[in-house]
Design an enzyme around this catalytic site. Structure first.
Site, PDB file in Angstrom:
ATOM      1  CD  GLU A 162      -2.779   1.136   2.516  1.00 38.28           C
ATOM      2  OE1 GLU A 162      -3.849   1.768   2.457  1.00 38.28           O
ATOM      3  OE2 GLU A 162      -2.436   0.464   3.516  1.00 38.28           O
ATOM      4  CE  LYS A 177      -7.640   1.360   3.273  1.00 40.49           C
ATOM      5  NZ  LYS A 177      -6.447   1.988   3.909  1.00 40.49           N
ATOM      6  CB  CYS A 207      -4.935  -1.497   4.206  1.00 44.97           C
ATOM      7  SG  CYS A 207      -4.174  -1.275   5.833  1.00 44.97           S
TER       8      CYS A 207
END
Length: 298
Positions: A48, A127, A169
């Site tokens: 990331e 995301k 994440c």
């Protein structure tokens, strides 16, 4: 039983050390990706925010404009670096994530780009779940101060191998994404992620193993290397977990590349031994993979 992984695949996770110079980060990524390719990896993952420091104060400065696609090299140097690198490495390359700026909406996103061995963009994932937490005395972080969320689940077909899922994440904390991906015949869930010293110690390995155990698929988590001089300290410990929730490989804290050999036999062995697929009670609870699911950005 359906075959998910058509042939063995060597996966590489590049736990990259990143700094404030984007060009240096891209050069460092190139070196490590080519190293992984030389070791026979056919799917290579970066962490990331691999092209920049991680933090709300950095997102606008390092953001690139990706749309319309393909973008110009001036507006998106990381896009072109990844495309060229995938072709040079002759491998599938998941470019971790980069900060993205969308001019039409004036919004920022945390965005993954995936390229095939010909250097063609084959998937984009923004995301979905933003990292907004407040653990008293430990850490407060609010991505939503700068970033906007993506609005879709991202599944990618690799013709030679099978289907994989991409997320970033904090997305791993929401098992619905993984459950849907597994029931849509994915053999691997990939999460570039930058957990910190608090959340990493608590849940990094636990989340990886939980998603693998629940869905009986491979899971890969790719972190930046830890830098205690940075404003945000990544956990490190990039890892691959097998469908039976065993850790196959795990990095330490520093920059390194870790590898895992994935095969169909392990998926089949796990699912025959504990046959969850045929034991679910959709007469008692709903099948989330059959609900309203977004596979395209709204």
């Amino acid at each position: 039983m359906t075959t998910l992984l058509k042939r063995p695949l060597k996966l590489a996770l590049v736990q990259l050390a990143t700094g404030s110079d984007k060009s240096v980060n891209l050069s460092r990524a190139r070196s490590r990706v080519l190293e992984a390719a030389q070791q026979g990896a056919s799917l290579i993952v970066l962490p990331e925010c691999f092209n920049s420091p991680y933090g709300c104060q950095y997102f606008p400065k390092y953001a690139e404009t990706l749309l319309p696609s393909p973008p110009s090299n001036e507006k998106a140097p990381s896009f072109h670096a990844l495309s060229d690198l995938a072709k040079e490495a002759n491998a599938y390359l998941l470019g971790g994530s980069i900060p993205e700026y969308e001019t039409s909406t004036k919004k920022y996103f945390n965005t993954s780009l995936m390229f095939n061995p010909e250097g063609e963009l084959i998937a984009t994932h923004r995301k979905v779940h933003l990292f907004d937490i407040d653990i008293p005395g430990k850490i407060t972080f609010k991505e939503s101060e700068i970033l906007s969320p993506g609005n879709k689940i991202t599944l990618v077909d690799l013709p030679e191998y099978g289907r994989i899922a991409l997320a970033i994440c904090y997305d791993i904390r929401f098992p619905e994404l993984a459950t849907i991906a597994a029931r849509k015949q994915c053999f691997l869930l990939l999460y570039p992620g930058a957990f910190n010293l608090t959340t990493g110690a608590l849940h990094w390995s636990l989340q990886a193993r939980a998603r693998a155990m629940d869905n009986q698929v491979y899971v890969g988590l790719c972190s930046p290397a830890r830098d205690m001089e940075a404003s945000y300290n990544a956990w490190g410990h990039s890892m691959v977990v097998d469908p039976n929730a065993a850790v196959m490989t795990e990095a330490g804290e520093n920059e390194e590349v870790v590898y895992a050999d994935l095969n169909e036999d392990k998926i089949q062995e796990t699912r025959k031994g504990i046959p969850l697929q045929g034991q679910r009670r959709f007469d008692v609870y709903p099948d989330v993979s059959e609900g309203k699911i977004e596979f395209e950005e709204a």
